[in-house]
Design a protein around this motif. Structure first.
Motif, short mmCIF file in Angstrom:
data_model
loop_
_atom_site.label_atom_id
_atom_site.label_comp_id
_atom_site.label_asym_id
_atom_site.label_seq_id
_atom_site.Cartn_x
_atom_site.Cartn_y
_atom_site.Cartn_z
N ARG A 14 100.16 -25.84 0.49
CA ARG A 14 99.11 -25.53 0.96
C ARG A 14 99.03 -23.66 -0.26
O ARG A 14 98.87 -23.48 -0.61
CB ARG A 14 97.87 -25.38 1.69
CG ARG A 14 96.56 -25.03 1.53
CD ARG A 14 95.27 -25.39 2.29
NE ARG A 14 96.23 -24.77 4.00
CZ ARG A 14 96.07 -26.18 4.37
NH1 ARG A 14 96.59 -27.42 4.41
NH2 ARG A 14 96.93 -25.50 5.89
N CYS A 18 97.83 -22.43 -3.08
CA CYS A 18 96.99 -21.71 -3.73
C CYS A 18 97.38 -20.52 -1.89
O CYS A 18 96.68 -20.06 -1.13
CB CYS A 18 95.63 -22.24 -2.75
SG CYS A 18 94.47 -21.37 -2.65
N SER A 21 95.29 -18.67 0.54
CA SER A 21 94.53 -19.35 1.34
C SER A 21 95.08 -19.30 2.89
O SER A 21 94.11 -19.24 3.98
CB SER A 21 94.63 -21.76 1.37
OG SER A 21 96.32 -20.53 1.55
N LEU A 24 92.67 -16.56 4.01
CA LEU A 24 91.44 -17.17 4.08
C LEU A 24 90.93 -18.13 5.36
O LEU A 24 90.18 -17.92 6.26
CB LEU A 24 91.16 -17.79 2.99
CG LEU A 24 89.15 -18.33 2.80
CD1 LEU A 24 88.49 -16.88 2.91
CD2 LEU A 24 89.15 -19.12 1.69
N PHE A 211 93.34 -18.05 -5.94
CA PHE A 211 92.92 -19.54 -5.63
C PHE A 211 93.13 -21.10 -6.42
O PHE A 211 92.16 -20.65 -7.45
CB PHE A 211 91.51 -19.22 -4.63
CG PHE A 211 91.38 -18.59 -4.10
CD1 PHE A 211 91.31 -18.36 -2.33
CD2 PHE A 211 90.81 -16.60 -4.11
CE1 PHE A 211 90.98 -17.97 -1.54
CE2 PHE A 211 90.77 -16.51 -2.87
CZ PHE A 211 90.95 -16.92 -1.82
N VAL A 212 93.56 -21.89 -5.88
CA VAL A 212 93.49 -23.42 -6.86
C VAL A 212 93.50 -24.03 -5.96
O VAL A 212 94.06 -24.33 -4.93
CB VAL A 212 95.51 -22.33 -7.41
CG1 VAL A 212 94.84 -24.38 -8.79
CG2 VAL A 212 95.55 -21.54 -8.49
N CYS A 213 92.53 -24.30 -6.78
CA CYS A 213 92.23 -26.28 -6.19
C CYS A 213 92.76 -27.30 -5.61
O CYS A 213 93.65 -27.41 -7.28
CB CYS A 213 91.41 -26.77 -6.34
SG CYS A 213 89.59 -25.39 -6.06
N HIS A 216 96.01 -30.16 -1.65
CA HIS A 216 96.38 -29.89 -0.64
C HIS A 216 95.33 -29.33 -0.61
O HIS A 216 95.00 -28.16 0.79
CB HIS A 216 97.31 -28.32 -1.48
CG HIS A 216 97.01 -27.61 -2.38
ND1 HIS A 216 96.70 -27.60 -3.06
CD2 HIS A 216 95.79 -26.67 -2.00
CE1 HIS A 216 96.52 -26.76 -4.38
NE2 HIS A 216 95.63 -26.02 -3.61
N CYS A 217 94.37 -28.44 -1.01
CA CYS A 217 92.50 -28.68 0.05
C CYS A 217 92.18 -29.26 0.96
O CYS A 217 91.40 -28.82 1.23
CB CYS A 217 91.40 -28.26 -1.03
SG CYS A 217 91.29 -27.44 -2.33
N CYS A 220 92.38 -27.75 4.03
CA CYS A 220 92.68 -26.41 4.80
C CYS A 220 90.90 -26.00 5.27
O CYS A 220 90.22 -26.94 5.50
CB CYS A 220 92.44 -25.82 3.35
SG CYS A 220 91.95 -24.00 2.54
N ALA A 222 89.61 -24.15 5.02
CA ALA A 222 88.15 -23.07 4.58
C ALA A 222 87.64 -24.30 3.68
O ALA A 222 86.91 -23.73 3.07
CB ALA A 222 88.74 -21.69 4.01
N ARG A 223 87.89 -25.32 3.61
CA ARG A 223 87.74 -26.49 2.70
C ARG A 223 86.35 -26.50 2.78
O ARG A 223 85.63 -26.82 1.07
CB ARG A 223 88.61 -27.39 2.68
CG ARG A 223 88.48 -28.27 4.17
CD ARG A 223 89.23 -29.80 4.39
NE ARG A 223 88.46 -30.08 5.80
CZ ARG A 223 89.20 -30.35 6.87
NH1 ARG A 223 90.02 -29.55 6.84
NH2 ARG A 223 87.90 -30.49 8.00
N CYS A 226 85.20 -22.47 1.55
CA CYS A 226 85.76 -22.04 0.08
C CYS A 226 84.31 -21.95 -1.32
O CYS A 226 84.58 -22.77 -2.09
CB CYS A 226 87.18 -23.13 0.22
SG CYS A 226 87.83 -22.15 -1.46
N THR A 228 85.99 -21.59 -4.58
CA THR A 228 86.54 -21.71 -5.66
C THR A 228 86.58 -23.31 -5.60
O THR A 228 86.53 -23.50 -6.62
CB THR A 228 88.25 -21.63 -5.33
OG1 THR A 228 88.18 -19.84 -5.70
CG2 THR A 228 88.94 -21.77 -6.90
N ARG A 229 86.54 -23.55 -4.72
CA ARG A 229 86.54 -25.54 -4.10
C ARG A 229 85.30 -25.42 -4.53
O ARG A 229 84.81 -26.90 -5.25
CB ARG A 229 87.12 -25.77 -2.86
CG ARG A 229 87.13 -27.05 -2.59
CD ARG A 229 87.82 -27.94 -1.60
NE ARG A 229 87.44 -29.13 -1.46
CZ ARG A 229 87.34 -30.19 -0.27
NH1 ARG A 229 86.57 -29.17 1.05
NH2 ARG A 229 87.62 -31.20 -0.70
S1 SF4 Z 1 89.83 -25.09 0.34
FE1 SF4 Z 1 90.41 -23.14 -1.47
S2 SF4 Z 1 91.26 -21.65 -0.64
FE2 SF4 Z 1 91.53 -23.71 0.72
S3 SF4 Z 1 93.52 -24.64 -0.65
FE3 SF4 Z 1 91.91 -24.95 -1.74
S4 SF4 Z 1 91.28 -23.11 -2.62
FE4 SF4 Z 1 92.51 -22.38 -1.69
#
Ligand code: SF4
Length: 374
Positions: A14, A18, A21, A24, A211-213, A216-217, A220, A222-223, A226, A228-229
């Motif tokens: 992850r 990203c 992450s 975060l 931040f890259v989705c 791997h999110c 996470c 923060a999923r 987040c 970005t997601r």
């Molecule tokens: S949810 Fe957000 S912080 Fe977590 S891996 Fe995905 S893009 Fe990155």
């Protein structure tokens, strides 16, 4: 639970994809679940068995997960590990074998360390073996950064003493019959460590980078919140359809290709919002917590049976419903070996209900023409 590194090996896939992450995620509690506890129990038992094989002192651990199933699957892992150790003795007179070894890779990843389930050095080859007790997702060792980090940690222990030229990383996942092996010449591992790992780890430590989705999110912490997601998924939802009134087949295929990610994201947001609301930490405008439906149940089954039998009109046959325990529980009770010996010929697998999946799915395509004739 043991100490945990910010840039852990298990989350490296992850933070390599990203980098911000890792920081975060710090704001969210780590919800260690029952599966993780079961994995810890399996590791402890496997370690004990391996130490016994190596004639090292060890005490058999006890856990609430003790079962024939745990016994069988740790046996399968240990049998594989013992084979590797025996092979190492054939190649070299003095192989080094370490079990549940702390591996420090902080020379590449700030404060980075992890635990190698089995590390062997013999005749220029460094073996790093990882037991994965989960059965939800089949894990591959191929370019697996967790394994590469363990290898870097193991190298730091031995590199000056042994002429290691190749690392061999093995994931053993006995519940899925999965043994995945990935070999890498030492120089390739070191180039990756210098050019990719180190710079990304520095960014991640500082909470910088992009931040890259991606897939791997999924784990996470923060999923659900987040940004970005969320933006990426809302972007996915914006399909620019033009007339005619009905969607074309291509447009439907386009919706399908986005629907899975969208569904997963919205389920994550829903689950987060619900647990925050139930805990009383949040009140979402326009929503409230209510009690769900529940079914009647006997407060004490033994007393109910006694009362009915005492009434004299009912026999045990009429008030009890005898049923075999399910196949998974039976396999747990008997262990895989005895289950197969006694019951293999009585287990049938009816055809599953047809379902639409992506073309890359490993299952064979269902053939309606064949199905019509059977
Ligand atoms: S949810 Fe957000 S912080 Fe977590 S891996 Fe995905 S893009 Fe990155």
């Amino acid at each position: 639970m043991g100490e945990h590194a910010l840039l852990s090996a298990s989350s490296s896939h992850r933070w390599l994809n990203c980098p911000p992450s890792a920081r975060l995620e710090e704001g969210f509690a780590d919800s260690a679940n029952d599966y993780a506890a079961e994995g810890t129990a399996a590791h402890a038992l496997a370690e004990h068995k391996l130490r016994e094989f190596l004639k090292l002192s060890s005490k058999r651990p006890v856990s609430r997960y003790d079962s024939q199933e745990l016994e069988d699957y740790t046996d399968a892992y240990v049998a594989y590990a013992c084979e590797l150790i025996s092979e190492a003795y054939l190649r070299s007179n003095d192989p080094i074998t370490l079990v549940e070894q702390r591996l420090d890779f902080s020379h590449y990843v700030p404060e980075g360390f992890g635990t190698g389930d089995l590390v062997i050095v013999a005749d220029g080859i460094l073996d790093v073996v990882d037991l994965k007790y989960g059965k939800g997702i089949m894990v591959s060792a191929e370019h697996n950064p967790q394994m590469m980090l363990y290898a870097l940690g193991a190298l730091a222990l031995f590199d000056n003493l042994y002429d290691i030229q190749k690392v061999r990383m093995t994931i053993c996942q006995p519940r899925l019959d999965n043994i995945s092996i990935f070999e890498l010449p030492l120089d390739k591992l070191l180039i990756w460590a210098e050019t990719e790992l180190k710079p990304k780890a520095l960014l991640a430590m500082k909470g910088e980078g992009e931040f890259v989705c991606g897939e791997h999110c999924r784990f996470c912490r923060a999923r659900a919140t987040c940004r970005t997601r969320a933006e990426r998924n809302l972007e996915l939802a914006k399909l620019d359809f033009k007339p005619p009134a009905l969607l074309t087949d291509d447009e439907i295929a386009e919706v399908l290709s986005r629907a899975e990610d969208l569904a997963r994201w919205s389920a994550d947001v829903w689950e987060y919002a619900q647990s925050e609301a139930i805990s009383g930490r949040k009140k979402w405008p326009g929503y409230k917590v209510v009690e769900g439906r529940s079914n009647r149940k006997y407060s004490d089954e033994a007393v109910v049976a006694e009362t009915l039998l005492a009434a004299g009109q009912y026999s045990e046959n009429t008030i009890y419903n005898r049923k075999l325990i399910g196949i998974t529980d039976m396999e747990k009770l008997l262990g895989k070996k005895q289950f197969n010996e006694l019951l293999d010929s009585f287990i049938v697998k009816p055809p599953g209900k047809q379902t639409l999946v992506v073309a890359s799915d490993k299952r064979q395509e269902w053939n309606s023409a064949v199905a019509d004739f059977t």
